[in-house]
Write a protein that holds these residues in place. Structure first.
Motif, PDB file in Angstrom:
ATOM      1  N   MET A 150      19.963 -17.708  30.423  1.00  0.00           N
ATOM      2  CA  MET A 150      18.567 -17.841  30.812  1.00  0.00           C
ATOM      3  C   MET A 150      17.786 -18.468  29.658  1.00  0.00           C
ATOM      4  O   MET A 150      17.775 -17.930  28.547  1.00  0.00           O
ATOM      5  N   LEU A 151      17.172 -19.603  29.918  1.00  0.00           N
ATOM      6  CA  LEU A 151      16.312 -20.249  28.939  1.00  0.00           C
ATOM      7  C   LEU A 151      14.858 -19.921  29.254  1.00  0.00           C
ATOM      8  O   LEU A 151      14.485 -19.801  30.426  1.00  0.00           O
ATOM      9  N   ALA A 267       7.030 -23.900  34.668  1.00  0.00           N
ATOM     10  CA  ALA A 267       7.578 -22.541  34.742  1.00  0.00           C
ATOM     11  C   ALA A 267       8.004 -22.104  33.350  1.00  0.00           C
ATOM     12  O   ALA A 267       8.298 -22.934  32.480  1.00  0.00           O
ATOM     13  N   GLY A 268       8.054 -20.796  33.155  1.00  0.00           N
ATOM     14  CA  GLY A 268       8.415 -20.259  31.838  1.00  0.00           C
ATOM     15  C   GLY A 268       9.836 -19.779  31.723  1.00  0.00           C
ATOM     16  O   GLY A 268      10.334 -19.570  30.612  1.00  0.00           O
ATOM     17  N   LEU A 269      10.533 -19.585  32.857  1.00  0.00           N
ATOM     18  CA  LEU A 269      11.886 -19.049  32.872  1.00  0.00           C
ATOM     19  C   LEU A 269      12.803 -19.954  33.685  1.00  0.00           C
ATOM     20  O   LEU A 269      12.394 -20.494  34.719  1.00  0.00           O
ATOM     21  N   LEU A 290      16.910 -18.040  24.369  1.00  0.00           N
ATOM     22  CA  LEU A 290      18.120 -17.950  25.191  1.00  0.00           C
ATOM     23  C   LEU A 290      18.559 -16.505  25.295  1.00  0.00           C
ATOM     24  O   LEU A 290      18.676 -15.804  24.283  1.00  0.00           O
ATOM     25  N   THR A 291      18.815 -16.051  26.525  1.00  0.00           N
ATOM     26  CA  THR A 291      19.343 -14.714  26.729  1.00  0.00           C
ATOM     27  C   THR A 291      20.214 -14.712  27.987  1.00  0.00           C
ATOM     28  O   THR A 291      20.417 -15.746  28.620  1.00  0.00           O
ATOM     29  N   VAL A 292      20.723 -13.536  28.340  1.00  0.00           N
ATOM     30  CA  VAL A 292      21.614 -13.417  29.491  1.00  0.00           C
ATOM     31  C   VAL A 292      20.811 -13.385  30.790  1.00  0.00           C
ATOM     32  O   VAL A 292      19.597 -13.174  30.785  1.00  0.00           O
TER      33      VAL A 292
END
Length: 427
Positions: A150-151, A267-269, A290-292
């Motif tokens: 997920m960016l 968008a933010g995600l 960056l995350t899961v």
């Protein structure tokens, strides 16, 4: 006009009709050791790839490579047309969702006789080779290891004083976060999240957390119409609450970096892939995080899995297979080439090459490597190879179903049934 621009225009401007009409010239070029290489991706990938092509030509006098690239939609249409005309490029790029389809249609050369000989695979573990093994044969070589990621726009979270998502964020949390982020940012035409209902890779993670997959070992869909309907309903609720981009914005998203709502600053995600952090940061003015993906809650199975980010394949009817194998080997194993490529196509498969690039990586590129290490205890087994024509699933979920639900033409439950029926019709 520099070489990168000249080749870029060539790749973008060479129409399908022209490709079909140049069969004679291609045959003449083959005698002059000319070779075609094609891939999809953003400009950063193109710059790196052309730099490696130039290096390869310098090391191999008399060899000329026609390198072409484009966005994923145009790319697949072009490749399919070329293969149908038995005029595919010598080397071309696939990814995990498409390699099995092309292999089972007889378009790919089985590489087993070349492994350990023309192509050095000493840096590949058996498990990494298996990532591109279809029905007992290796049909491609992974260009890097990645997973789903997920960016997000880290600056907007700082601006509004909200904590960004992390590994503790569930799907319910994500829905609430998306709505709250839209409200907090207070900007017309801007929303907390992309519309993830359109992405087969996001659906794949969500299904795997429930013990399912897109396809099973028999090549059949591994989920029901009710489960698909629940997926579309989840996003429909977020959309109606203002948490994700509306249908008119989402429908412009071609699943390429350039058309992502995150990149267009709408968008933010974004639910993407970990290796896309580098290419995406290259085209946005704000700092990315960056995350899961959201987790499945207590008792859920791992949704993530390690995958070859992208894959080099050799066309079964290639005009110069010996040179094609040499190019693939160079791309994977030449130290200078590996340094040029970095981690844009994923973290290098072999530890030796991974160690080679690490000292030269910037902070952003190191995030990609750190992420791959971080999810080591969060990944599940690699999914079964996808069946013939399964590459159409991506377009079905995008256009035939998700967009129809988003525009209100069909209900989420109708979308679930349509996804199952339309996919079964092409398998």
């Amino acid at each position: 006009m520099n070489e990168f621009r000249r080749r870029s225009l060539l790749g973008a401007g060479l129409g399908l009709g022209a490709l079909a009409a140049t069969g004679t010239s291609h045959r003449a070029e083959a005698a002059e050791t000319r070779m075609a290489v094609q891939w999809f991706g953003a400009n950063d990938r193109a710059k790196r790839t052309f730099a490696v092509i130039d290096l390869f030509e310098k090391r191999n006098p008399g060899v000329k490579i026609n390198g072409e690239y484009g966005n994923s939609t145009d790319y697949w249409q072009k490749i399919n047309t070329q293969i149908a005309g038995r005029n595919g490029p010598d080397v071309f790029q696939t990814e995990p969702n498409s390699i099995a389809d092309y292999a089972r249609r007889g378009a790919l050369l089985a590489l087993d006789p070349l492994l350990g000989k023309a192509i050095d695979t000493s840096g590949f573990s058996p498990e990494m080779l298996d990532l591109c093994r279809i029905d007992g044969k290796v049909y491609g070589l992974g260009l890097g290891l990645n997973s789903f990621g997920m960016l997000y726009d880290s600056e907007v979270f700082t601006k509004v004083g909200m904590a960004p998502p992390d590994e503790k964020t569930s799907w319910d949390d994500y829905a609430k976060l998306s709505v709250e982020l839209t409200k907090a940012n207070k900007r017309d035409g801007w929303f907390g999240s992309c519309d993830g209902s359109r992405y087969s890779h996001a659906l794949n993670v969500w299904l795997r957390q429930r013990g399912k997959d897109l396809f099973n070992n028999d090549g059949k869909l591994d989920f029901t119409a009710d489960e698909a309907g629940e997926w579309f309903s989840y996003w429909d609720k977020i959309r109606k609450a203002g948490g994700c981009v509306p249908a008119d914005v989402a429908s412009q998203d071609q699943s390429s970096i350039q058309t992502m709502p995150l990149v267009l600053n709408k968008a933010g995600l974004a639910l993407m892939y970990s290796n896309q952090l580098v290419g995406t940061q290259d085209v946005v003015p704000f700092k990315l995080g960056l995350t899961v993906y959201p987790n499945g809650g207590p008792g859920a199975k791992p949704g993530l899995f390690y995958r070859p980010a992208l894959i080099w394949n050799m066309y079964v009817r290639g005009r110069n297979q010996e040179m094609a194998a040499k190019f693939v080997n160079f791309f994977l194993n030449d130290p200078e080439a590996v340094k040029i490529l970095g981690v844009e196509r994923g973290v290098p498969m072999g530890q030796k090459m991974r160690d080679l690039v690490m000292p030269d990586l910037n902070e952003l590129e190191r995030k990609t490597v750190d992420y791959i290490n971080f999810i080591a205890d969060k990944v599940g087994p690699y999914p079964p190879p996808q069946p013939v024509n399964s590459n159409q699933f991506t377009n079905i979920i995008l256009r035939a179903v998700a967009d129809e639900v988003a525009f209100g033409r069909i209900s989420p439950s109708e979308g679930g049934r349509k996804l199952i029926n339309d996919t079964n019709a092409v398998l």
